[in-house]
Design a protein around this motif. Structure first.
Motif, PDB file in Angstrom:
ATOM      1  N   VAL A 193       0.811  -1.225   0.000  1.00 25.62           N
ATOM      2  CA  VAL A 193       0.000   0.000   0.000  1.00 25.62           C
ATOM      3  C   VAL A 193       0.847   1.279   0.000  1.00 25.62           C
ATOM      4  N   SER A 194       2.143   1.145  -0.233  1.00 24.32           N
ATOM      5  CA  SER A 194       3.032   2.306  -0.162  1.00 24.32           C
ATOM      6  C   SER A 194       2.887   3.250  -1.354  1.00 24.32           C
ATOM      7  N   ASP A 195       2.316   2.801  -2.445  1.00 23.77           N
ATOM      8  CA  ASP A 195       2.116   3.636  -3.629  1.00 23.77           C
ATOM      9  C   ASP A 195       0.627   3.621  -3.957  1.00 23.77           C
ATOM     10  N   ALA A 196      -0.029   4.760  -3.782  1.00 26.77           N
ATOM     11  CA  ALA A 196      -1.483   4.831  -3.965  1.00 26.77           C
ATOM     12  C   ALA A 196      -1.929   4.375  -5.349  1.00 26.77           C
ATOM     13  N   LEU A 197      -1.149   4.674  -6.374  1.00 26.06           N
ATOM     14  CA  LEU A 197      -1.529   4.295  -7.742  1.00 26.06           C
ATOM     15  C   LEU A 197      -1.362   2.801  -7.998  1.00 26.06           C
ATOM     16  N   LEU A 198      -0.378   2.191  -7.368  1.00 26.32           N
ATOM     17  CA  LEU A 198      -0.095   0.778  -7.617  1.00 26.32           C
ATOM     18  C   LEU A 198      -0.731  -0.169  -6.610  1.00 26.32           C
ATOM     19  N   SER A 199      -1.216   0.357  -5.475  1.00 26.55           N
ATOM     20  CA  SER A 199      -1.697  -0.515  -4.403  1.00 26.55           C
ATOM     21  C   SER A 199      -2.840  -1.430  -4.842  1.00 26.55           C
ATOM     22  N   VAL A 200      -3.760  -0.956  -5.647  1.00 26.38           N
ATOM     23  CA  VAL A 200      -4.880  -1.794  -6.099  1.00 26.38           C
ATOM     24  C   VAL A 200      -4.355  -3.003  -6.862  1.00 26.38           C
ATOM     25  N   PHE A 201      -3.388  -2.782  -7.734  1.00 27.55           N
ATOM     26  CA  PHE A 201      -2.821  -3.873  -8.525  1.00 27.55           C
ATOM     27  C   PHE A 201      -1.991  -4.816  -7.656  1.00 27.55           C
ATOM     28  N   ARG A 202      -1.214  -4.245  -6.757  1.00 28.22           N
ATOM     29  CA  ARG A 202      -0.392  -5.076  -5.871  1.00 28.22           C
ATOM     30  C   ARG A 202      -1.264  -5.969  -4.995  1.00 28.22           C
ATOM     31  N   ILE A 203      -2.314  -5.404  -4.430  1.00 29.56           N
ATOM     32  CA  ILE A 203      -3.210  -6.191  -3.572  1.00 29.56           C
ATOM     33  C   ILE A 203      -3.852  -7.316  -4.367  1.00 29.56           C
ATOM     34  N   GLN A 204      -4.348  -7.016  -5.554  1.00 30.76           N
ATOM     35  CA  GLN A 204      -4.971  -8.051  -6.383  1.00 30.76           C
ATOM     36  C   GLN A 204      -3.959  -9.130  -6.771  1.00 30.76           C
ATOM     37  N   ASP A 205      -2.759  -8.733  -7.142  1.00 29.86           N
ATOM     38  CA  ASP A 205      -1.736  -9.680  -7.593  1.00 29.86           C
ATOM     39  C   ASP A 205      -1.150 -10.523  -6.469  1.00 29.86           C
ATOM     40  N   TYR A 206      -0.998  -9.951  -5.282  1.00 27.00           N
ATOM     41  CA  TYR A 206      -0.289 -10.638  -4.213  1.00 27.00           C
ATOM     42  C   TYR A 206      -1.180 -11.177  -3.094  1.00 27.00           C
ATOM     43  N   CYS A 207      -2.309 -10.554  -2.820  1.00 26.83           N
ATOM     44  CA  CYS A 207      -3.086 -10.899  -1.630  1.00 26.83           C
ATOM     45  C   CYS A 207      -4.114 -12.007  -1.837  1.00 26.83           C
ATOM     46  N   PHE A 208      -4.528 -12.203  -3.067  1.00 30.75           N
ATOM     47  CA  PHE A 208      -5.604 -13.158  -3.313  1.00 30.75           C
ATOM     48  C   PHE A 208      -5.105 -14.426  -3.983  1.00 30.75           C
ATOM     49  N   ALA A 209      -5.766 -15.536  -3.629  1.00 31.27           N
ATOM     50  CA  ALA A 209      -5.489 -16.815  -4.279  1.00 31.27           C
ATOM     51  C   ALA A 209      -6.076 -16.774  -5.689  1.00 31.27           C
ATOM     52  N   ASP A 210      -5.874 -17.826  -6.434  1.00 32.34           N
ATOM     53  CA  ASP A 210      -6.345 -17.884  -7.818  1.00 32.34           C
ATOM     54  C   ASP A 210      -7.855 -17.716  -7.957  1.00 32.34           C
ATOM     55  N   ASP A 211      -8.615 -18.055  -6.902  1.00 33.33           N
ATOM     56  CA  ASP A 211     -10.070 -17.907  -6.985  1.00 33.33           C
ATOM     57  C   ASP A 211     -10.517 -16.451  -6.893  1.00 33.33           C
ATOM     58  N   GLY A 212      -9.598 -15.531  -6.556  1.00 32.70           N
ATOM     59  CA  GLY A 212      -9.917 -14.111  -6.476  1.00 32.70           C
ATOM     60  C   GLY A 212     -10.680 -13.707  -5.237  1.00 32.70           C
ATOM     61  N   VAL A 213     -10.939 -14.659  -4.334  1.00 34.49           N
ATOM     62  CA  VAL A 213     -11.707 -14.390  -3.122  1.00 34.49           C
ATOM     63  C   VAL A 213     -10.899 -14.729  -1.872  1.00 34.49           C
ATOM     64  N   SER A 214     -10.306 -15.905  -1.865  1.00 35.09           N
ATOM     65  CA  SER A 214      -9.534 -16.376  -0.713  1.00 35.09           C
ATOM     66  C   SER A 214      -8.182 -15.671  -0.657  1.00 35.09           C
ATOM     67  N   ALA A 215      -7.615 -15.653   0.538  1.00 40.30           N
ATOM     68  CA  ALA A 215      -6.297 -15.053   0.717  1.00 40.30           C
ATOM     69  C   ALA A 215      -5.216 -15.991   0.206  1.00 40.30           C
ATOM     70  N   SER A 216      -4.192 -15.399  -0.379  1.00 40.56           N
ATOM     71  CA  SER A 216      -2.997 -16.140  -0.787  1.00 40.56           C
ATOM     72  C   SER A 216      -2.084 -16.258   0.423  1.00 40.56           C
ATOM     73  N   VAL A 217      -0.894 -16.808   0.234  1.00 38.43           N
ATOM     74  CA  VAL A 217       0.093 -16.875   1.306  1.00 38.43           C
ATOM     75  C   VAL A 217       0.408 -15.462   1.794  1.00 38.43           C
ATOM     76  N   VAL A 218       0.583 -14.524   0.872  1.00 44.12           N
ATOM     77  CA  VAL A 218       0.850 -13.127   1.245  1.00 44.12           C
ATOM     78  C   VAL A 218      -0.344 -12.564   2.016  1.00 44.12           C
ATOM     79  N   GLY A 219      -1.554 -12.832   1.548  1.00 48.91           N
ATOM     80  CA  GLY A 219      -2.756 -12.349   2.228  1.00 48.91           C
ATOM     81  C   GLY A 219      -2.899 -12.895   3.635  1.00 48.91           C
ATOM     82  N   ASN A 220      -2.436 -14.118   3.859  1.00 45.76           N
ATOM     83  CA  ASN A 220      -2.488 -14.710   5.196  1.00 45.76           C
ATOM     84  C   ASN A 220      -1.557 -14.006   6.170  1.00 45.76           C
ATOM     85  N   GLU A 221      -0.467 -13.438   5.664  1.00 47.80           N
ATOM     86  CA  GLU A 221       0.525 -12.769   6.506  1.00 47.80           C
ATOM     87  C   GLU A 221       0.331 -11.252   6.567  1.00 47.80           C
ATOM     88  N   CYS A 222      -0.192 -10.673   5.495  1.00 51.40           N
ATOM     89  CA  CYS A 222      -0.360  -9.214   5.389  1.00 51.40           C
ATOM     90  C   CYS A 222      -1.847  -8.862   5.460  1.00 51.40           C
TER      91      CYS A 222
END
Length: 174
Positions: free
Chosen positions: A137-166
């Motif tokens: 979330v350090s870059d307001a313009l990129l945060s939406v993309f970073r969260i989508q790319d890193y925080c969610f599992a392939d189903d787009g709903v569940s948390a990924s490994v990164v989402g479980n920690e962050c």
């Protein structure tokens, strides 16, 4: 009070207060605060921080009543399911609460208060560099993309490994 001001400060204060304020402000602040607050607010904030921190706001530790998650067998459930059956609480919370989206939505049931990121966790980027959760979330313009790319599992709903920690940075703290 004297008629003529002295050229140097006295060794001790006078016993009698002056009749009114001086015509010029002093350049040195007083040692002790006044006992009566002034009627006019100060223009500038103080430069010295207070010695005691202000009280942190109390954020209630609650489950989000509208939150649902998908069980491994495919059924949607709310937070109450985790603790509904006393005999299954341990198994259910051990299985589902480590998942970022579940512990963020079911903070009370998962005993995850306050909802925070794992400060020691590092995300390994494609170029091999490592970043902490705050990077998401350090870059307001990129945060939406970073969260989508890193925080969610392939189903787009569940948390990924990164989402479980962050959990906080990924926006799972509901």
């Amino acid at each position: 009070p004297t008629e003529i001001p002295s050229s140097a400060p006295t060794d001790s204060p006078s016993n009698v207060p002056s009749n009114g304020p001086s015509s010029k402000p002093t350049h040195i602040p007083s040692i002790a605060p006044t006992e009566i607050p002034s009627s006019i607010p100060t223009v500038n904030p103080s430069t010295i921080p207070t010695t005691l921190p202000s009280e942190n706001p109390t954020i209630p530790c609650m489950d989000d009543d509208s939150f649902t998650f998908i069980l491994d067998i495919g059924n949607p459930q709310g937070c109450e399911w985790l603790t509904r059956n006393v005999d299954k609480i341990a198994t259910r919370t051990e299985n589902y609460c480590p998942r970022g989206h579940v512990k963020g939505g079911c903070k009370k049931s998962c005993d995850f208060c306050p909802c925070v990121d794992n400060a020691e966790y590092r995300i390994t980027l494609d170029d091999g560099t490592e970043q902490g959760c705050q990077w998401l979330v350090s870059d307001a313009l990129l945060s939406v993309f970073r969260i989508q790319d890193y925080c969610f599992a392939d189903d787009g709903v569940s948390a990924s490994v990164v989402g479980n920690e962050c959990v906080l940075s990924c926006g799972f703290c509901l």
